[in-house]
Structure formats: structure tokens, C-alpha cells
Design an enzyme around this catalytic site. Structure first.
Site: not given
Length: 365
Positions: A145, A306, A339
Site C-alpha cells: 500500500s 482490491d 485491499h
């Protein structure tokens, strides 16, 4: 040998914006013993609200370890053989320079006077921090991320001192939808009367605004399938105004948890940092960012559910790297978790990384 938890002060850090951050503090953790040549050192870059406490026993003033299943003796990042270093991101409230700190020479908390940073600035601070503790070269860099964005800047700026990179659930640049999510989160904070233009110290600040921001973020961190499986339409006293669907209670719970451990101004700066992520910025094009990694190895790992950084955005990382002559591969985590699967699906992530390490001949030696 560096201590397990420590920090360094960089006298000056020249930012991409041209500004200079003086007395930049960088907190870090070290799990394992580094070899003098850095051949067993792996740098892990953490995500938005995590810290440098990546593994091991609880540490005072820091949230719980977030990757114990991966960074451990016998794990894919085997701390009996590897040395895993994780630096706290600038703008985070867990020990590195941030809006919560006192501005040098003023005696006043930085607040919103703190300079706006991008992932490149954080990568530079981490590289300099490692040099300060005697680590000049590393085997590789890993990040997920926001951490993946910082790891990509390691690739673009410091490929000469590493052999491989693993990018988890992170894109080449932020696309408009992700920027929109972040913008609404920041608006939730700055619209709270208790924000006071960021001048709320030493008080708690905009608790409701930060909680609401986290609630929206949690929606982007999960998938429709995960919400359906966990909550569907279960509710409590929903026919009354004080009743909630279970999914609402779940979001409010996580919003409250974050307000107990995080700072609102830091959240503003870190989400802005994500927005500014663009690997082509300041370079001829995105392929130019990978030129120094030519004939080195990169793995990009997407997540099939995601919605924040869809798989095609992560696959773009591998394709751009390939176009620049990098030995790049794309793999995908299959999960309903959305995610956050890069954190929650430790077994899958470990298996994918082990396969990659085996393919490039990297072992915990």
C-alpha cells in the site's frame, strides 16, 4: 549491531519540493542481525497507520506488531538468518518527524506548518537512516500500500544498493478514484470544529472527523464479498434512529479504535503523501524510474478483490518494469478480504514471496 528499536536525527533532509526539513528524526526497528555487506538485510516499508513495530514483543508507545506471521524465525522473512529493518514513515506519529513534533528552534508544535512530503522524501529519509546505523547496502525492499509506493521510490532512487523489490497492493501512481477517497477523508477531518486549522495540541483534536475518515477508509480496505459474508443485513433495533446495521457498527468500532492511537494531522499528511505518489514525477516517463533496476528482480502482487488499488493497477507496475528491462513478475492474492489481504492473507503472501525468492536465488543465508 543496531538496537532493536532506535532512532536517528538527520541534520538536514532536502525534500523533492525544494524545502529542507531540519533535524529530521527517523525511528526504526531491527529484527535479526545484519551482515557487514548487507546481503541478508531486507527493508520493509509500512502502510498508512502502521508503524515500524513490524514483529516481536509489544513495544512501549507503539501499536501491536503487524506482520508477525511473515517476519519471524522460520518465516519467509526468517529473522534467524535475515535482518529485517523497518523505518517509521515521516509524518507518522510513532517516532519520526511529524506534525505532532516540536518544530526545531521554535518551541512550538509543527501542526500544519510541517512541510508536505511525498513517498520519495520518505524513501530518502529511510536510506539516510540506514546509512547512519551502518547499513550501506541491502538485499531488497518490500512494501505494501503506502509502503509499496515508498518501496517503488527506493527502486527509482536507490536501485544501485539493492537486488530485488516486492511491491504489494500499490500502483505506479494514484488514480482519481483513490484521490477522491482520500479527499473525502481529509474533508471529514478538516470539517470537524475541533480541528481548529490543525492547532488543537495538546488536546485530542477532531476525534469525530478522524473517526469518520477511518470509517470511509475501512470501506475501501474491504470488499463487497467480505462485508456480505460477515454482516449481510444483520442489524440491531434498526427500526429506531439509534439502531444500526452490523456493518455500520463495525465501521464505527474501527473509527473509534484509530482515534485512540493516531493523530488527525498526521492522517492528513499521510493521505496527501499517497495522492502525490506518481513514479513518473520528475522523470522522463515511468519506465525511466526503473532504468537502474535493469536486469534486477521485481515482484508486483495484486489482490483480486482490491477496490482501492485494483489488480490492473498493480499489474501495471510489473509491465512498466519489464519494459525497462527489469526481470519483473506479477502474482495475485485470491481473497475476499479486499485491499487488506496483503496483511490478512499471510500464508498466501508468504507463499508468493517464497516462490519469488526461490526463482531469483535469494535465500535466508
Amino acid at each position: 549491531m543496531p538496537e532493536r528499536f532506535g532512532s536517528v536525527i538527520l541534520p538536514e533532509l532536502e525534500l523533492r519540493s525544494g524545502k529542507v526539513l531540519k533535524e529530521a528524526g527517523v525511528a526504526y526497528s531491527v529484527n535479526g542481525t545484519p551482515k557487514p555487506d548487507g546481503s541478508n538485510v531486507v527493508v520493509v516499508c509500512h502502510s498508512l497507520t502502521n508503524s515500524h513495530h513490524i514483529a516481536g514483543e509489544p513495544a512501549p508507545g507503539l501499536p501491536g506488531a503487524w506482520w508477525d506471521a511473515v517476519v519471524r524465525p522460520g518465516g519467509v522473512l526468517d529473522t534467524d538468518k535475515l535482518c529485517v529493518v523497518c523505518c517509521n514513515n515521516l509524518c507518522s506519529p510513532y517516532g519520526s518527524s511529524a506534525p505532532t513534533n516540536v518544530e526545531p528552534g521554535t518551541g512550538s508544535t509543527w501542526g500544519m506548518r510541517f512541510p508536505v512530503l511525498d513517498p520519495s522524501d520518505v524513501a530518502l529519509s529511510q536510506k539516510k537512516a540506514l546509512e547512519a546505523i551502518g547499513i550501506e547496502r541491502v538485499a531488497g525492499v518490500i512494501g505494501g500500500s503506502l509502503g509499496g509506493m515508498i518501496a517503488l521510490e527506493w527502486v527509482a532512487r536507490f536501485a544501485g544498493c539493492l537486488d530485488f523489490a516486492v511491491i504489494l497492493a500499490a500502483p505506479l501512481r494514484l488514480y482519481p478514484q483513490a484521490i477522491a477517497y482520500n479527499g473525502v477523508q481529509r474533508h471529514a477531518i478538516t470539517s470537524d470544529p475541533d480541528w481548529r486549522d490543525g492547532n488543537y495540541y495538546p488536546g485530542q483534536g477532531p476525534v469525530k472527523g478522524l473517526s469518520n475518515a477511518r470509517m470511509l477508509a475501512m470501506i475501501t480496505y474491504r470488499s463487497e464479498e467480505s462485508f456480505k459474508k460477515r454482516h449481510m443485513r444483520e442489524s440491531s433495533n434498526i427500526d429506531e434512529w439509534d439502531g444500526y446495521f452490523d456493518v455500520e457498527s463495525y465501521l464505527m468500532h474501527h473509527g473509534k479504535l484509530l482515534t485512540q492511537r493516531f493523530d488527525a494531522n498526521c492522517y492528513l499528511y499521510l493521505t496527501k503523501m499517497m495522492d502525490l505518489h506518481d513514479l513518473a514525477q520528475g522523470r522522463a516517463d515511468v519506465e525511466a524510474a526503473f532504468e537502474s533496476m535493469r536486469k534486477k528482480n521485481l515482484l508486483a502482487v495484486g489482490i483480486n478483490t482490491d477496490i482501492l488499488f485494483p489488480p490492473w493497477q498493480v499489474e501495471e507496475v510489473a509491465e512498466a518494469a519489464k519494459d525497462a528491462g527489469v526481470y519483473a513478475a506479477y502474482r495475485e492474492v485470491k481473497s475476499d478480504a479486499g485491499h487488506d489481504a496483503f496483511l490478512l492473507e499471510s500464508e498466501q503472501v508468504s507463499g508468493i514471496m517464497k516462490e519469488f525468492f526461490d526463482s531469483i536465488g535469494f535465500s535466508a543465508r
